[in-house]
Enzyme design. Structure first.
Site, PDB file in Angstrom:
ATOM      1  N   SER A 296      -6.906 -30.582 -21.077  1.00 33.89           N
ATOM      2  CA  SER A 296      -6.251 -31.071 -22.309  1.00 33.89           C
ATOM      3  C   SER A 296      -6.473 -30.015 -23.398  1.00 33.89           C
ATOM      4  CB  SER A 296      -6.842 -32.414 -22.735  1.00 33.89           C
ATOM      5  OG  SER A 296      -6.779 -33.358 -21.684  1.00 33.89           O
ATOM      6  N   LYS A 298      -6.771 -27.344 -26.280  1.00 32.55           N
ATOM      7  CA  LYS A 298      -6.581 -27.383 -27.729  1.00 32.55           C
ATOM      8  C   LYS A 298      -5.505 -26.386 -28.152  1.00 32.55           C
ATOM      9  CE  LYS A 298     -11.429 -28.399 -28.934  1.00 32.55           C
ATOM     10  NZ  LYS A 298     -11.244 -29.622 -29.737  1.00 32.55           N
ATOM     11  N   ARG A 372     -18.758 -36.863 -25.803  1.00 30.86           N
ATOM     12  CA  ARG A 372     -19.318 -38.184 -25.499  1.00 30.86           C
ATOM     13  C   ARG A 372     -19.770 -38.287 -24.045  1.00 30.86           C
ATOM     14  NH1 ARG A 372     -13.871 -40.828 -27.519  1.00 30.86           N
ATOM     15  NH2 ARG A 372     -14.011 -38.875 -28.699  1.00 30.86           N
TER      16      ARG A 372
END
Length: 523
Positions: A296, A298, A372
């Site tokens: 994914s 940036k 996370r």
């Protein structure tokens, strides 16, 4: 009236002429002192009212007296009253100090401001002293004595933080300036301020350095080197990939596997308490040494700033280095899962399901929500030490930057006691915190998942992104005193914090140190 004006004009011209004569005489007489490039920073408060007199600090007043009032005379004739954070330089007025910078401290005894959530006096001192030191540094002065300005610790912080510049990779360096306290016996507070500032500067150095220089292995080695002088109180474990696999940290490994750089799980034990059985404070820092976003990916614009995505690990480790230097009587354990998040044929794909250390399954719909994941496994592991409190720190979400900007670190916590300790520390340091919601409303958005127990992004995508990230982390916490600090908004500085130059900020290192100190002395 006209006669009075002419008299004042003549007096001012006479004074200015005397100053010019004195400057010429001083310059020729003290050329050797100029070669030493020694300077002095002194403080002055705002006048009380329109017709009030100059209010010099104790050190400035003593210096003025040694010059038979010449400093106050120069301040009166050289322009308007110095505003907060502004400086004015005088040359050749003292044989020992060819350059004297006088800085504006704002109002005297401003104290704690409830609206701003900081001690205004301390912030004004940091701002003013940094301005004075920098203007002398620009003049290539290489040794500066600094007025305590009523708070030697804040003055030392302002000096050391203001002078820091990352120029390690440049051939042309900024002038290196040494500082010392002037006109005060409070050397202990000055020394404490220097240590606090050096801690933040260590975090700034780690965050600012390019990612090819600060790999997970290099990061761990630097921290080991910084802790070497405190070996009698510190244990360091640099855990390898095989250990991470043995610990079944599937979430951490799912992030690291896209990069050729091996991950490192850095574990620090600082044993400062006389009671070896005292439950430790656990600090956990996100250590993504470069974050491309993974698959994914940036956008390329500003991706270079993601060299600082290990800001959580940098501030946590720098805090422990500082605690060791201060010999704080507290036990602290620091955990930093260090790796890169890169795209490759081996990288995690959107939609993959992984298994965390505690057995929970996670659907990874966005590989750029990787912080996370590494924190989840570290938090699970950290519970094995039965800590008295857990504080994790991470440049976790762009949503935090949108919410608070660079004004304060966002704090999500399940403990009012822990929040009060953190907030109290931040008022002292001026590196503020602000409490954010940790509602079940957000938990439902990460637990409502198609393929697994949890999704690594909220079901409503960007809405409340900082809050859903905190709710995700709470799924890996059972301790009654836990706080998550999202530092994405305070990661870098443009000009918002006047005593920090443009670049990576190292925030909130001093607040973590002050918090640890408060915990140490509150039993």
């Amino acid at each position: 009236m006209y006669a009075e004006q002419m008299t004042m004009l003549l007096l001012r011209r006479a004074a200015q002429s005397a100053v010019r004569t004195n400057l010429r005489r001083s310059f020729s007489a003290s050329r050797t002192h100029l070669n030493e490039r020694k300077g002095l920073v002194l403080g002055v408060f705002e006048k009380d009212g329109e017709g009030g007199s100059l209010h010099l600090t104790e050190a400035a007043a003593g210096f003025d007296q040694s010059l038979s009032g010449k400093l106050s005379e120069l301040l009166e004739i050289s322009g308007p009253t110095l505003k907060k954070g502004k400086s004015r330089v005088f040359y050749g007025i003292h044989k020992d100090f060819p350059c004297v910078a006088v800085v504006g401290l704002g109002k005297n005894n401003a104290g704690v401001c409830g609206a701003e959530n900081w001690d205004t006096s301390k912030e004004n001192i940091r701002h003013a002293v940094s301005a004075g030191c920098r203007v002398l540094q620009d003049l290539e002065v290489n040794h500066v004595e600094v007025d305590a300005c009523g708070d030697a610790q804040s003055a030392a912080e302002g000096a050391a933080l203001g002078l820091f510049q990352y120029d390690q990779l440049k051939s042309k360096k900024t002038t290196k300036v040494t500082t010392q306290l002037h006109g005060s016996a409070d050397s202990a507070s000055w020394g404490k301020g220097v240590i606090y500032a050096e801690g933040q500067n260590l975090a700034r150095l780690l965050m600012e350095a390019p990612a090819n220089h600060i790999t997970p292995t290099a990061f761990a080695n630097i921290i080991e080197e910084k802790l070497a002088p405190h070996a009698e109180r510190v244990t360091i474990n640099k855990r390898s990939q095989s250990w991470i696999q043995e610990q079944q940290m599937g979430a951490f490994l799912s992030v690291s596997k896209g990069s050729v750089e091996p991950p490192v799980f850095l574990e620090l034990h600082y044993n400062g308490s006389p009671d070896s059985k005292q439950a430790p404070l656990l600090l956990v820092g996100k250590g993504i040494t470069f974050d491309s976003g993974g698959i994914s990916l940036k956008p390329s614009a500003s991706m270079d700033a993601m060299r600082a995505d290990m800001g959580g690990a940098a501030t946590v480790c720098a805090s422990i280095v500082t605690a060791a230097a201060l010999k704080l009587p507290v036990n602290i354990i620091g955990l930093a899962p260090l790796c890169e998040n890169m795209p490759s044929g081996n990288a995690t794909k959107p939609g993959d399901v992984i298994i965390a250390k505690n057995g929970k399954t996670i659907q990874v719909d966005n590989t750029d929500a990787e912080g996370r994941l590494v924190l989840a496994d570290a938090l699970c592991y950290g519970h094995t030490f039965n800590p008295r409190a857990i504080v994790n720190v991470a440049t976790l979400t762009g949503a935090m930057d949108v919410a608070l900007g660079s004004a304060a670190t966002g704090v999500f916590t399940n403990s009012d006691w822990l929040w009060e300790k953190l907030q109290k520390a931040s008022v002292v340091t001026g590196d503020r915190v602000w409490r954010m919601p940790l509602f079940q409303h957000y938990t439902r958005q990460v637990t409502d998942c198609q393929l697994a127990d949890l999704n690594n992004v909220g079901k409503y995508s960007r809405s409340g992104g900082a809050c859903t990230a905190a709710a995700f982390l709470r799924e890996f916490v059972t301790a009654p005193h836990w706080a998550h600090l999202d530092i994405a908004g305070v990661m870098s500085n443009q000009d918002e914090v006047p005593y920090l130059r443009k670049g990576m900020s190292g925030r909130p290192t001093r607040t973590l140190v002050e918090f640890s100190s408060g915990l140490a002395h509150s039993g």
